[in-house]
Design a protein around this motif. Structure first.
Motif, mmCIF file in Angstrom:
data_model
loop_
_atom_site.group_PDB
_atom_site.id
_atom_site.type_symbol
_atom_site.label_atom_id
_atom_site.label_comp_id
_atom_site.label_asym_id
_atom_site.label_seq_id
_atom_site.Cartn_x
_atom_site.Cartn_y
_atom_site.Cartn_z
ATOM 1 N N ILE A 252 1.766 6.813 15.407
ATOM 2 C CA ILE A 252 1.208 6.007 13.796
ATOM 3 C C ILE A 252 0.117 6.975 13.351
ATOM 4 O O ILE A 252 -1.030 7.211 13.818
ATOM 5 C CB ILE A 252 0.705 4.730 13.892
ATOM 6 C CG1 ILE A 252 2.701 4.372 14.869
ATOM 7 C CG2 ILE A 252 0.358 3.836 13.180
ATOM 8 C CD1 ILE A 252 3.317 2.628 14.252
ATOM 9 N N TYR A 253 -0.006 6.891 12.066
ATOM 10 C CA TYR A 253 -1.016 7.952 11.398
ATOM 11 C C TYR A 253 -0.608 7.373 10.572
ATOM 12 O O TYR A 253 -0.845 6.820 8.965
ATOM 13 C CB TYR A 253 -0.420 9.104 10.679
ATOM 14 C CG TYR A 253 -1.550 10.412 9.767
ATOM 15 C CD1 TYR A 253 -2.574 9.491 9.804
ATOM 16 C CD2 TYR A 253 -1.361 11.282 9.771
ATOM 17 C CE1 TYR A 253 -3.812 10.133 8.944
ATOM 18 C CE2 TYR A 253 -1.656 11.563 8.386
ATOM 19 C CZ TYR A 253 -3.402 11.447 8.769
ATOM 20 O OH TYR A 253 -4.496 11.919 7.992
ATOM 21 N N GLN A 254 -2.384 6.031 9.874
ATOM 22 C CA GLN A 254 -2.318 5.466 9.078
ATOM 23 C C GLN A 254 -3.814 6.237 7.921
ATOM 24 O O GLN A 254 -4.791 6.278 8.546
ATOM 25 C CB GLN A 254 -3.342 3.617 9.533
ATOM 26 C CG GLN A 254 -3.650 2.891 7.889
ATOM 27 C CD GLN A 254 -2.299 2.583 6.945
ATOM 28 O OE1 GLN A 254 -1.096 2.855 7.757
ATOM 29 N NE2 GLN A 254 -3.196 2.942 6.207
ATOM 30 N N THR A 255 -3.538 6.247 6.747
ATOM 31 C CA THR A 255 -4.041 7.233 6.057
ATOM 32 C C THR A 255 -4.792 6.478 5.447
ATOM 33 O O THR A 255 -5.157 5.442 5.482
ATOM 34 C CB THR A 255 -3.241 8.523 4.640
ATOM 35 O OG1 THR A 255 -2.715 7.496 4.442
ATOM 36 C CG2 THR A 255 -2.359 9.104 5.443
ATOM 37 N N GLN A 256 -6.157 6.876 5.320
ATOM 38 C CA GLN A 256 -7.286 6.993 4.617
ATOM 39 C C GLN A 256 -6.719 5.004 3.055
ATOM 40 O O GLN A 256 -7.180 4.530 3.262
ATOM 41 C CB GLN A 256 -8.130 7.456 3.494
ATOM 42 C CG GLN A 256 -9.110 8.513 4.624
ATOM 43 C CD GLN A 256 -9.941 8.611 3.452
ATOM 44 O OE1 GLN A 256 -10.781 8.799 2.721
ATOM 45 N NE2 GLN A 256 -10.634 10.035 4.550
ATOM 46 N N GLY A 257 -5.877 5.495 2.728
ATOM 47 C CA GLY A 257 -5.398 4.848 1.087
ATOM 48 C C GLY A 257 -4.551 3.212 2.101
ATOM 49 O O GLY A 257 -3.730 3.908 3.445
ATOM 50 N N ALA A 258 -4.947 2.440 2.033
ATOM 51 C CA ALA A 258 -3.897 1.585 2.847
ATOM 52 C C ALA A 258 -2.487 0.514 2.098
ATOM 53 O O ALA A 258 -2.297 -0.436 1.893
ATOM 54 C CB ALA A 258 -4.950 -0.112 3.040
#
Ligand SMILES: Nc1ncnc2c1ncn2[C@@H]1O[C@H](COP(=O)(O)OP(=O)(O)OP(=O)(O)O)[C@@H](O)[C@H]1O
Length: 220
Positions: free
Chosen positions: A67-73
């Motif tokens: 799971i990769y949560q990038t800087q924007g949500a």
């Protein structure tokens, strides 16, 4: 999971020379360094979303197990928090709506549209829900950005408690409060190299315990 003597590029540009570091499954892993040193580029390569993970990145799971949560949500702005939880719950194979330990910041916003939440609320919900989905590796790019001190603390506790369930977590951050030195692994990047890779306890033994100031000095 580890990286061994890898020249790490963004496009044609060399960001890190012969970088080596490990991702420790028993500790919360922090990838730290000043703006622009290449932290996001490293997460991108580990995630392998662009199929560009270098051969020197060893033992990392397939993209489908990450799971990769990038800087924007970002998520679907039009749906409610309730629907957001249902969708994540379907991925997780659990009922997140009736989760016993649903944080208040989520439960009080159930009927709100995701897009109408504050930046901090959106980020907290996405990170909390992502952690409920079973994967081998979780990558979070600056998860504490926009969070108030109370929710930084909540999230920090959550990360450490999820470690105990066997999850491997790697995050980038400029936030050093509430860390538990013995349970934290630090990879510090400065001057185009991996400047330190080891436990936070060792880092503090070598450099002192005022992390923010130490990092400022090393980077200058
Ligand atoms: N595809 C690309 N081509 C060329 N340069 C790039 C590319 N992607 C990123 N960069 C550059 O690589 C550098 C590192 O970017 P990165 O986003 O990894 O920094 P960071 O360490 O995550 O910084 P921050 O703390 O500000 O988020 C930046 O100067 C960025 O402009």
């Amino acid at each position: 999971m580890k990286v061994e003597k890898c020249d790490i590029y963004a496009g044609e540009r060399l960001l890190i020379r012969q970088g080596s570091f490990v991702v420790d499954s028993n500790r919360l892993n922090l990838l730290i360094g000043n703006n622009g040193v290449g932290k996001t580029v490293i997460l991108d390569k580990i995630s392998n979303l662009d199929r560009n993970r270098p051969a020197e990145f060893i033992g990392f799971p397939d993209a489908k197990d990450i799971i990769y949560q990038t800087q924007g949500a970002s998520f679907i702005d039009e749906v409610t928090v309730l629907t957001t939880l249902k969708l994540f719950g379907e991925m997780a194979g659990v009922d997140l709506v009736n989760h016993l330990n649903l944080p208040e910041i989520i439960s009080k916003n159930m009927e709100a549209r995701f897009g109408n939440l504050s930046g901090g609320e959106r980020r907290f919900i996405i990170i909390w829900a992502s952690l409920q989905v079973p994967r081998k590796l979780y990558l979070f790019d600056e998860p504490f950005a926009n969070l108030d001190p109370y929710h930084v603390s909540q999230l920090m506790k959550l990360f450490y408690s999820e470690l105990a369930t066997g999850k491997t977590i790697l995050l980038t951050t400029h936030q050093f409060e509430e860390l538990i030195p013995d349970r934290t692994h630090i990879t510090h990047i400065a001057h185009q190299k991996v400047d330190f890779d080891g436990t936070m306890t060792d880092f503090m033994m070598h450099h002192g315990d005022d992390l923010q100031n130490v990092l400022k000095e090393i980077a200058s």
